[in-house]
Design an enzyme around this catalytic site. Structure first.
Site, PDB file in Angstrom:
ATOM      1  N   GLU A   3     -74.519  83.146  10.263  1.00 25.13           N
ATOM      2  CA  GLU A   3     -74.098  83.689   9.102  1.00 25.13           C
ATOM      3  C   GLU A   3     -74.893  84.720   8.319  1.00 25.13           C
ATOM      4  O   GLU A   3     -74.372  85.561   7.559  1.00 25.13           O
ATOM      5  CB  GLU A   3     -73.944  82.409   8.008  1.00 25.13           C
TER       6      GLU A   3
ATOM      7  N   ARG B  54     -76.310  73.245   7.166  1.00 29.10           N
ATOM      8  CA  ARG B  54     -76.923  74.631   7.798  1.00 29.10           C
ATOM      9  C   ARG B  54     -75.830  74.635   9.015  1.00 29.10           C
ATOM     10  O   ARG B  54     -75.571  73.548   9.684  1.00 29.10           O
ATOM     11  CB  ARG B  54     -78.247  74.209   8.336  1.00 29.10           C
TER      12      ARG B  54
ATOM     13  N   HIS C 253     -71.007  80.187   1.880  1.00 31.25           N
ATOM     14  CA  HIS C 253     -72.259  79.574   1.617  1.00 31.25           C
ATOM     15  C   HIS C 253     -72.629  79.698   0.025  1.00 31.25           C
ATOM     16  O   HIS C 253     -73.268  80.346  -0.556  1.00 31.25           O
ATOM     17  CB  HIS C 253     -73.622  80.317   2.110  1.00 31.25           C
TER      18      HIS C 253
HETATM   19  P1  NAI Z   1     -83.219  66.194   0.871  1.00 24.76           P
HETATM   20  O1  NAI Z   1     -84.383  66.311   1.694  1.00 24.76           O
HETATM   21  O2  NAI Z   1     -83.172  65.671  -0.440  1.00 24.76           O
HETATM   22  O3  NAI Z   1     -82.331  65.212   1.878  1.00 24.76           O
HETATM   23  C1  NAI Z   1     -82.033  65.239   3.341  1.00 24.76           C
HETATM   24  C2  NAI Z   1     -81.911  63.693   3.902  1.00 24.76           C
HETATM   25  O4  NAI Z   1     -81.636  64.032   5.249  1.00 24.76           O
HETATM   26  C3  NAI Z   1     -83.188  62.871   3.724  1.00 24.76           C
HETATM   27  O5  NAI Z   1     -82.786  61.881   3.042  1.00 24.76           O
HETATM   28  C4  NAI Z   1     -83.554  63.036   5.035  1.00 24.76           C
HETATM   29  O6  NAI Z   1     -84.328  61.479   5.262  1.00 24.76           O
HETATM   30  C5  NAI Z   1     -82.199  63.065   5.914  1.00 24.76           C
HETATM   31  N1  NAI Z   1     -82.352  63.209   7.192  1.00 24.76           N
HETATM   32  C6  NAI Z   1     -83.424  64.038   7.854  1.00 24.76           C
HETATM   33  N2  NAI Z   1     -83.195  64.017   9.097  1.00 24.76           N
HETATM   34  C7  NAI Z   1     -81.817  63.294   9.289  1.00 24.76           C
HETATM   35  C8  NAI Z   1     -81.246  62.728  10.693  1.00 24.76           C
HETATM   36  N3  NAI Z   1     -81.501  63.092  11.874  1.00 24.76           N
HETATM   37  N4  NAI Z   1     -79.944  62.168  10.396  1.00 24.76           N
HETATM   38  C9  NAI Z   1     -79.789  61.924   8.935  1.00 24.76           C
HETATM   39  N5  NAI Z   1     -80.518  61.966   7.926  1.00 24.76           N
HETATM   40  C10 NAI Z   1     -81.375  62.765   8.122  1.00 24.76           C
HETATM   41  O7  NAI Z   1     -82.382  67.671   0.925  1.00 24.76           O
HETATM   42  P2  NAI Z   1     -81.132  67.852   0.156  1.00 24.76           P
HETATM   43  O8  NAI Z   1     -81.366  68.663  -1.260  1.00 24.76           O
HETATM   44  O9  NAI Z   1     -79.997  66.802  -0.167  1.00 24.76           O
HETATM   45  O10 NAI Z   1     -80.369  69.039   0.909  1.00 24.76           O
HETATM   46  C11 NAI Z   1     -79.528  68.608   2.046  1.00 24.76           C
HETATM   47  C12 NAI Z   1     -79.253  69.971   2.690  1.00 24.76           C
HETATM   48  O11 NAI Z   1     -78.241  70.736   2.031  1.00 24.76           O
HETATM   49  C13 NAI Z   1     -80.524  70.980   2.952  1.00 24.76           C
HETATM   50  O12 NAI Z   1     -81.369  70.719   4.025  1.00 24.76           O
HETATM   51  C14 NAI Z   1     -79.497  72.314   3.295  1.00 24.76           C
HETATM   52  O13 NAI Z   1     -79.574  72.476   4.463  1.00 24.76           O
HETATM   53  C15 NAI Z   1     -78.107  72.015   2.572  1.00 24.76           C
HETATM   54  N6  NAI Z   1     -77.917  72.748   1.294  1.00 24.76           N
HETATM   55  C16 NAI Z   1     -76.944  73.542   1.119  1.00 24.76           C
HETATM   56  C17 NAI Z   1     -76.754  74.446   0.111  1.00 24.76           C
HETATM   57  C18 NAI Z   1     -75.280  75.271   0.206  1.00 24.76           C
HETATM   58  O14 NAI Z   1     -75.507  76.132  -0.711  1.00 24.76           O
HETATM   59  N7  NAI Z   1     -74.447  74.933   0.825  1.00 24.76           N
HETATM   60  C19 NAI Z   1     -77.684  74.427  -1.105  1.00 24.76           C
HETATM   61  C20 NAI Z   1     -78.660  73.487  -1.221  1.00 24.76           C
HETATM   62  C21 NAI Z   1     -78.777  72.717   0.308  1.00 24.76           C
END
Ligand code: NAI
Length: 342
Positions: A263, A234, A295
């Site tokens: 964005e 993000r 993105h």
């Molecule tokens: P997820 O929910 O499986 O994993 C997120 C992880 O971040 C969790 O393990 C959580 O404990 C951890 N976390 C939360 N706060 C934290 C902190 N302060 N420090 C370190 N770790 C922390 O989510 P997923 O599916 O892995 O997605 C991650 C991110 O990727 C999403 O939040 C989204 O922003 C981004 N994303 C980007 C896309 C793109 O097209 N560029 C597409 C899909 C997701």
């Protein structure tokens, strides 16, 4: 169900039509965004399928309810653009796509790293112009380098597996450590320790009020000189102005972004004939060691197919009344951007 699909791009249509072979809904595609001016297009539809930049503010949701819409089947994980209170007040259900291919984003993060490191973007341009000089294209072996992975959820874990294949040292930070990631040889450390001990920092965590501008001037000051920073999560996880200062001072040696704080005004549209008004973004584009994609981390055939299938599954389950769809509950209110644009 009769479903009005807004903000349709050609690739949405292909994926949704294919998935619909198993669902049999009547899909009508509108290229326009859903806005107060276009909401009347939804008249007579049972459901609306919006994307992340569609306007689902209270006045629009009210108009949708008047139009007879009973379901918002979001083709995204994020729902921060929906006025959930208004939807519930008008008896409109909201569903979303909580998960799809984590490999798509993880692989894109690695593509940014490889391209920045070996300067493929510059090499490609040079060779096309008949310039075969190697000056300025020097990279490093990724093998043996330490990579800090902030957030080891679905995408972070997939990314760590890729890193393990490259022979990188994996340093991780997550309030909920993963045994699967530990089994890859990763070492979990405090956030500050991670920043000061790695060659590459990759962000794979959600945006929340706690993680807003997680990478700011204080964080940059702790990083190694010449660090590579990769953000596919993000935009607002990173203080863009601080990062520009870091690029100017050389603290940041390379920056790979698939997301940007502002964005919403830029990405997903062809603006090549317009003048970009965002001076911060325009400054980022001037650095030779910055690579920005609009993105597209999620943008693989597999992820699109999965998004389309879940979107239509949600509509089918809603129609059957079985309740087994990915409903967004009123209590699931997230801060602006927390689940964001995907
Ligand atoms: P997820 O929910 O499986 O994993 C997120 C992880 O971040 C969790 O393990 C959580 O404990 C951890 N976390 C939360 N706060 C934290 C902190 N302060 N420090 C370190 N770790 C922390 O989510 P997923 O599916 O892995 O997605 C991650 C991110 O990727 C999403 O939040 C989204 O922003 C981004 N994303 C980007 C896309 C793109 O097209 N560029 C597409 C899909 C997701």
């Amino acid at each position: 169900m009769k479903i009005a699909v807004f903000s349709t791009k050609p690739y949405d249509r292909v994926a949704l039509d294919q998935a619909n072979e198993n669902h049999g809904h009547t899909l009508s595609y509108f290229e326009s965004r859903l806005t107060p001016n276009t909401v009347s297009l939804a008249n007579g539809f049972d459901a609306v399928c919006p994307f992340v930049n569609d306007n689902l503010s209270a006045p629009v949701v009210e108009k949708l309810a008047e139009a007879g819409v009973r379901l918002l089947t979001l083709r995204s994980a994020g729902f921060n653009h929906v006025d959930l209170g208004s939807a519930h007040a008008h008896g409109i259900e909201v569903s979303r796509v909580p998960a799809y291919s984590p490999h798509a984003v993880a692989e894109h993060a690695m593509a940014l790293i490889l391209t920045l490191n070996r300067k493929l973007h510059r090499a490609h341009a040079r060779v096309r112009e008949g310039n075969f000089s190697l000056d300025g294209l020097l990279g490093f072996d990724l093998h043996g380098k330490s990579v800090g992975v902030v957030g080891t959820g679905k995408i972070g874990t997939a990314f760590c597996k890729i890193l393990a294949g490259f022979g990188c040292e994996i340093v991780a930070h997550d309030p909920v450590p993963s045994e699967e990631v530990r089994a890859l040889g990763a070492r979990y450390v405090e956030f500050d320790t991670l920043l000061s001990s790695v060659d590459i920092v990759a962000l794979h965590l959600p945006l929340t009020p706690d993680t807003y501008h997680l990478i700011d001037s204080r964080g940059l000051a702790q990083m190694r000189d010449g660090v590579m920073l990769i953000n596919t999560s993000r935009g607002a996880l990173v203080d863009t102005r601080a990062v520009i200062e870091g690029l100017k001072s050389g603290r940041i040696g390379a920056l790979g972004l698939d997301v940007y704080e502002e964005e919403g005004d830029l990405f997903f549209e062809d603006l090549s004939n317009t003048v970009i008004q965002d001076d911060v973004f325009a400054r980022l584009l001037t650095f030779p060691n910055v690579l920005i994609t609009g993105h597209q981390g999620f943008f693989t055939e597999e992820a699109l197919a999965s998004i389309a299938e879940t979107t239509l599954h949600n509509a089918s389950a809603f129609e059957r009344g079985t309740g087994d769809f990915h409903r967004v509950a009123l209590t699931e209110v997230t801060p602006q951007g927390a689940t964001g644009q995907d």
